[in-house]
Motif scaffolding. Structure first.
Motif, PDB file in Angstrom:
ATOM      1  N   HIS A 105       0.861  -0.883  -0.259  1.00 19.29           N
ATOM      2  CA  HIS A 105       0.114  -0.077   0.085  1.00 19.29           C
ATOM      3  C   HIS A 105       0.528   1.099   0.221  1.00 19.29           C
ATOM      4  O   HIS A 105       0.531   2.474  -0.786  1.00 19.29           O
ATOM      5  CB  HIS A 105      -1.168   0.303   1.662  1.00 19.29           C
ATOM      6  N   THR A 146      -9.787  -6.899   0.925  1.00 15.25           N
ATOM      7  CA  THR A 146      -9.357  -4.810   1.350  1.00 15.25           C
ATOM      8  C   THR A 146      -8.745  -4.742   0.281  1.00 15.25           C
ATOM      9  O   THR A 146      -8.826  -3.633  -0.596  1.00 15.25           O
ATOM     10  CB  THR A 146      -8.594  -4.856   2.354  1.00 15.25           C
ATOM     11  N   GLU A 147      -7.114  -5.727  -0.290  1.00 15.65           N
ATOM     12  CA  GLU A 147      -6.149  -5.880  -0.278  1.00 15.65           C
ATOM     13  C   GLU A 147      -6.213  -5.525  -2.646  1.00 15.65           C
ATOM     14  O   GLU A 147      -6.293  -4.861  -3.100  1.00 15.65           O
ATOM     15  CB  GLU A 147      -5.010  -6.937  -0.319  1.00 15.65           C
ATOM     16  N   ARG A 176      -9.215  -4.119  -3.803  1.00 15.76           N
ATOM     17  CA  ARG A 176     -10.170  -2.909  -3.341  1.00 15.76           C
ATOM     18  C   ARG A 176      -9.154  -1.885  -3.858  1.00 15.76           C
ATOM     19  O   ARG A 176      -8.900  -1.113  -4.711  1.00 15.76           O
ATOM     20  CB  ARG A 176     -10.767  -3.050  -2.557  1.00 15.76           C
ATOM     21  N   LEU A 177      -8.597  -2.141  -2.757  1.00 10.63           N
ATOM     22  CA  LEU A 177      -7.056  -1.134  -2.702  1.00 10.63           C
ATOM     23  C   LEU A 177      -6.491  -0.788  -4.268  1.00 10.63           C
ATOM     24  O   LEU A 177      -6.042  -0.228  -4.995  1.00 10.63           O
ATOM     25  CB  LEU A 177      -6.326  -0.865  -1.554  1.00 10.63           C
TER      26      LEU A 177
END
Length: 211
Positions: A119, A162-163, A165-166
């Motif tokens: 990220h 989540t990963e 989506r990010l």
């Protein structure tokens, strides 16, 4: 301009050096971007041997032990590099494509597996892309991430909503467009073929398309 991106998994292997040299020659590549070189040092003689001629220059981030390693190489007669940077997960080169005097930027990515480190990398690239919209930008390599669940098959591990989506958000917010590739849908396979993922991509900005 002919560009190659190759996750080679050890450029120190003589057979892989030969395969890469043959690929550069057969495709008449102008630039080649390597991920996972696994080289702690990269020399001029190795570059010339691997490229197949002495008309090249390079920028590299050496591996840490036998882990990682990123390499960018280009035909110095056709592409003039004015700036280059490296940081964890990426090597960036900016220069001029001589045939039509086009200012270009390439971001060669070999993303870490750790989600938080990944990220941080997305954020750094997003800022860089936003600050250099006047350039023809190409972000390519092994992102070690998928954009949707269908890009991973057979893994016993959860795909990480989540990963995923990010990562997709990073691409959209950076206003990058994905160049669709031909051939296999997946770019990484376990030796037994049961698990496979799409981890490698070519992403470009709108200026790259219009110019």
């Amino acid at each position: 301009m002919i560009v190659i991106s190759y996750n080679i998994r050890s450029l120190g292997n003589i057979a892989k050096q030969r395969d890469c040299r043959d690929l550069i020659s057969s495709e008449k590549a102008d630039l080649c971007f390597i991920q996972e070189s696994k080289l702690e040092e990269f020399s001029e003689s190795l570059c010339y041997s691997w490229w197949g001629a002495n008309n090249c220059k390079w920028a590299a981030r050496n591996s840490e032990g036998r882990s990682g390693g990123i390499l960018c190489a280009w035909n110095k007669d056709l592409f003039f590099v004015s700036s280059k940077w490296d940081f964890p997960g990426a090597v960036i080169i900016i220069g001029v494509w001589r045939p039509n005097n086009l200012r270009c930027c390439f971001v060669n990515v070999y993303a870490p597996s750790n989600p938080s480190e990944k990220h941080v990398l997305w954020d750094m690239i997003r800022v860089f892309v936003d600050q250099n919209k006047d350039l023809c930008l190409c972000v390519l390599g092994d992102f070690n991430a998928i954009r949707d669940p269908g890009e991973r098959v057979g893994s016993g591990e959860p795909y990480g909503a989540t990963e995923t989506r990010l990562f997709d958000l990073f691409i959209r917010e950076s206003e990058l467009l994905e160049i669709r590739t031909q051939g296999r849908k997946f770019t990484w396979y376990q030796p037994n073929g049961r698990c496979k993922s799409k981890l490698d991509r070519f992403l470009v900005n709108k200026k790259w398309i219009t110019e």
